[in-house]
Design a protein around this motif. Structure first.
Motif, short mmCIF file in Angstrom:
data_model
loop_
_atom_site.label_atom_id
_atom_site.label_comp_id
_atom_site.label_asym_id
_atom_site.label_seq_id
_atom_site.Cartn_x
_atom_site.Cartn_y
_atom_site.Cartn_z
N GLN A 1 0.83 -1.20 0.00
CA GLN A 1 0.00 0.00 0.00
C GLN A 1 0.87 1.26 0.00
N GLU A 2 1.93 1.24 0.81
CA GLU A 2 2.81 2.40 0.88
C GLU A 2 3.53 2.61 -0.44
N GLU A 3 3.97 1.50 -1.08
CA GLU A 3 4.64 1.61 -2.37
C GLU A 3 3.67 2.12 -3.43
N LEU A 4 2.42 1.62 -3.39
CA LEU A 4 1.40 2.08 -4.33
C LEU A 4 1.11 3.56 -4.13
N TYR A 5 1.04 3.98 -2.88
CA TYR A 5 0.80 5.39 -2.58
C TYR A 5 1.96 6.24 -3.10
N ARG A 6 3.19 5.76 -2.88
CA ARG A 6 4.36 6.51 -3.33
C ARG A 6 4.37 6.65 -4.85
N ARG A 7 4.10 5.54 -5.54
CA ARG A 7 4.11 5.57 -7.00
C ARG A 7 2.96 6.41 -7.55
N THR A 8 1.80 6.33 -6.89
CA THR A 8 0.66 7.15 -7.32
C THR A 8 0.99 8.62 -7.17
N ASN A 9 1.63 8.96 -6.05
CA ASN A 9 2.02 10.34 -5.81
C ASN A 9 3.03 10.81 -6.85
N GLU A 10 4.00 9.93 -7.17
CA GLU A 10 4.99 10.28 -8.19
C GLU A 10 4.33 10.45 -9.56
N LEU A 11 3.35 9.58 -9.87
CA LEU A 11 2.65 9.68 -11.14
C LEU A 11 1.86 10.98 -11.22
N GLN A 12 1.20 11.35 -10.13
CA GLN A 12 0.43 12.60 -10.12
C GLN A 12 1.35 13.80 -10.30
N GLN A 13 2.52 13.74 -9.65
CA GLN A 13 3.47 14.83 -9.80
C GLN A 13 3.99 14.91 -11.23
N ALA A 14 4.26 13.71 -11.82
CA ALA A 14 4.75 13.68 -13.20
C ALA A 14 3.69 14.21 -14.16
N GLN A 15 2.42 13.84 -13.93
CA GLN A 15 1.34 14.31 -14.79
C GLN A 15 1.17 15.83 -14.67
N GLU A 16 1.30 16.34 -13.45
CA GLU A 16 1.19 17.77 -13.26
C GLU A 16 2.35 18.49 -13.93
N LEU A 17 3.55 17.91 -13.81
CA LEU A 17 4.71 18.50 -14.46
C LEU A 17 4.54 18.49 -15.98
N GLU A 18 4.00 17.38 -16.50
CA GLU A 18 3.78 17.28 -17.94
C GLU A 18 2.75 18.30 -18.40
N ARG A 19 1.72 18.51 -17.58
CA ARG A 19 0.69 19.50 -17.93
C ARG A 19 1.29 20.91 -17.95
N LEU A 20 2.09 21.21 -16.93
CA LEU A 20 2.71 22.53 -16.87
C LEU A 20 3.68 22.73 -18.03
N LYS A 21 4.40 21.65 -18.36
CA LYS A 21 5.34 21.73 -19.47
C LYS A 21 4.60 21.98 -20.78
N SER A 22 3.50 21.27 -20.98
CA SER A 22 2.72 21.45 -22.21
C SER A 22 2.16 22.87 -22.29
N THR A 23 1.64 23.36 -21.16
CA THR A 23 1.11 24.72 -21.13
C THR A 23 2.20 25.75 -21.44
N PHE A 24 3.37 25.52 -20.84
CA PHE A 24 4.49 26.43 -21.06
C PHE A 24 4.93 26.40 -22.53
N VAL A 25 5.07 25.18 -23.07
CA VAL A 25 5.50 25.05 -24.46
C VAL A 25 4.52 25.73 -25.40
N ASN A 26 3.23 25.51 -25.16
CA ASN A 26 2.21 26.10 -26.02
C ASN A 26 2.26 27.63 -25.97
N ALA A 27 2.36 28.17 -24.75
CA ALA A 27 2.38 29.62 -24.60
C ALA A 27 3.62 30.23 -25.23
N VAL A 28 4.78 29.63 -24.93
CA VAL A 28 6.03 30.17 -25.45
C VAL A 28 6.08 30.08 -26.97
#
Length: 416
Positions: free
Chosen positions: A169-196
Motif C-alpha cells: 500500500q505504501e509503495e502504491l501510494y508513493r508511486r501514485t504520488n509520483e505519477l500525479q506529480q509527473a502528470q502535473e509537471l507534464e501538464r505545466l510543461k505542455s502549457t508552457f511550451v504552447n504559450a512560449v
C-alpha cells in the motif's frame, strides 16, 4: 496451544462422573445419551482447537486491562511474535500491550475503547516488535465481551500479519504520488511550451520580414559580406520557425487537438517533392540522394501536409547524420494492403538498446541530435502522425552500417 485451567474440560473425569450419577440418581437409560453428548462436545473442542491453531494469525482472549493480560492464545502467536503461547498467558506472562510500539499503543487503546463504548467490533492496525526485534504491521479484529458484573470486559479476536500488504500500500501510494506529480509537471510543461511557442511567432515573423527587406535592399544597397549576414539571419529564422512548429505540434498532440485532413493523394509524388526540395542541401553536404519509386501510382488516403512533415523530418535527419560522400536512399513501395516508405542514411548507425529512445519526446541520443541541433520532438511527432493514419513507424539499424527509418500507411485507412 495455551489455555486457562477451565478452558478444556478433563473429559475422562466428566465421563466417570456421568457414569457414577447414572448408577445412583439417574436412570441408566439416560446416561448413554449424556455420554454421546460428551463425545460430541469433545470432538467439537478438538475441531475448534485445530481450526484456531491453523488460522493465519493469533486467535486470542484477553482481559481489557492495561497489559491486555491474555487468558488464551492460539499457536499462531509463535509465527507472529516469536513467543511461545504459554509465555503470553496469565498475569505472570509477557504483557501483550508491551509488544505494541509506544507510538501506536495509545492510539490502539483509544480505538478499542471507542468500539467498546459503541458496542461494535473493532478493526485496527498497529505495529508490534517481535521477540527477535523485527517490526511488523498487524491487523487486530475482535470485539468486547461483557462479563457478569457488567463492567469488566474481555476481548476476543484474531491478530494477523499485514506487513506485506502495508508495504504494498505504501509503495502504491508513493508511486501514485509520483505519477500525479509527473502528470502535473507534464501538464505545466505542455502549457508552457504552447504559450512560449505562440509568443515566439510574433518576433520571429518580424525578424524574417526585416531580413527580407534587407535582402531586397529596400533600405539601400548592401555589400557582399552584408548580404551573407542577411542570408545567415534568414537561415537561422527558418530553423527557428521549424523548432517553433515542432513545439506547437507537440502541444497539440498533448492537448488532444491534433487533427488530420484526409484526401486521396499519390505518396510517390509527395516523396519525390520532398526529395527534390532537399537536393541542394544534400549537395552542399557532399551527399547524394537516390530515389526509388514504383512505376505504378501509390494513391492512398492521407493528410499530404502531415505526411510531407514526416518525410521532411526523416530526410533531414538522414542528411544530418550521414558522412560526406555518402548515399541516402529513399524508396516507396506497395505491399499487400499498405504502402511502405524507407529512408536509409549513410551514418554511424544506432545501437539496438537505443531504439526505444528514438521516438520518445525530447529524447536525443548522445552525440547525435545534441550536436546537430533539434528539439528531440521530430520523431515523436512523426510517430503520432503515422499512428493517427493507422500506420506504423520504426527503424532498422546497426552500429557502423547506417540506419533505415521506415513507415507504412494503410491503403484503406479508417480515420478516427
Amino acid at each position: 496451544m495455551s489455555k486457562p485451567s477451565d478452558a478444556v474440560p478433563d473429559w475422562k473425569a466428566l465421563r466417570d462422573k456421568i457414569v457414577g450419577l447414572g448408577e445412583t440418581s439417574i436412570r441408566k437409560s439416560y446416561y448413554p445419551a449424556l455420554l454421546q453428548r460428551l463425545e460430541e462436545l469433545r470432538e467439537s473442542q478438538r475441531f475448534l482447537s485445530t481450526l484456531m491453531n491453523n488460522l493465519p494469525g493469533m486467535v486470542y482472549r484477553c482481559r481489557w486491562d492495561a497489559d491486555r493480560t491474555m487468558e488464551f492464545v492460539s499457536d499462531g502467536c509463535i509465527q507472529l511474535t516469536g513467543i511461545q503461547p504459554q509465555d503470553l498467558v496469565g498475569p505472570h506472562g509477557l504483557a501483550y500491550a508491551h509488544l505494541i510500539l509506544p507510538d501506536d499503543r495509545e492510539r490502539a487503546r483509544i480505538q478499542v475503547q471507542q468500539a467498546l463504548d459503541e458496542q461494535r467490533p473493532f478493526h485496527i492496525t498497529y505495529r508490534i516488535k517481535t521477540h527477535r526485534g523485527h517490526i511488523r504491521w498487524v491487523a487486530d479484529n475482535g470485539q468486547g465481551i461483557p462479563v457478569s458484573d457488567g463492567e469488566l470486559r474481555v476481548l476476543e479476536g484474531i491478530v494477523t500479519d499485514v506487513t506485506d500488504l502495508k508495504q504494498t500500500q505504501e509503495e502504491l501510494y508513493r508511486r501514485t504520488n509520483e505519477l500525479q506529480q509527473a502528470q502535473e509537471l507534464e501538464r505545466l510543461k505542455s502549457t508552457f511550451v504552447n504559450a512560449v511557442s505562440h509568443d515566439l511567432r510574433t518576433p520571429l515573423t518580424s525578424i524574417m520580414g526585416y531580413a527580407e527587406f534587407l535582402e531586397d535592399e529596400v533600405g539601400g544597397p548592401l555589400t557582399a559580406p552584408q548580404l551573407e549576414f542577411v542570408y545567415q539571419i534568414e537561415k537561422s529564422c527558418v530553423r527557428l520557425e521549424n523548432l517553433v512548429n515542432d513545439l506547437l505540434d507537440y502541444a497539440r498532440v498533448e492537448a488532444g487537438t491534433f487533427r488530420l485532413h484526409y484526401e486521396q493523394a499519390d505518396l510517390g509524388d509527395k516523396v519525390r517533392e520532398i526529395v527534390d526540395s532537399f537536393q541542394p542541401q544534400a549537395k552542399a553536404e557532399h551527399l547524394e540522394i537516390r530515389l526509388a519509386l514504383e512505376p505504378a501510382s501509390l494513391v492512398v488516403t492521407l493528410d499530404p501536409m502531415r505526411i510531407g512533415q514526416v518525410l521532411t523530418n526523416l530526410v533531414s535527419n538522414a542528411i544530418k547524420f550521414s558522412h560526406p560522400g555518402g548515399v541516402i536512399r529513399v524508396s516507396a513501395t506497395s505491399e499487400a494492403d499498405h504502402v511502405r516508405c524507407e529512408v536509409q542514411d549513410a551514418g554511424e548507425g544506432i545501437a539496438e538498446e537505443d531504439f526505444p529512445k528514438l521516438f520518445q519526446r525530447f529524447s536525443q541520443l548522445t552525440g547525435g541530435a545534441v550536436k546537430k541541433g533539434g528539439t528531440g520532438l521530430g520523431l515523436s511527432i512523426s510517430k503520432a502522425i503515422i499512428e493517427a493514419h493507422g500506420g506504423t513507424i520504426g527503424v532498422q539499424s546497426q552500429v557502423g552500417a547506417g540506419s533505415t527509418f521506415w513507415f507504412t500507411l494503410p491503403l484503406h485507412p479508417q480515420p478516427a
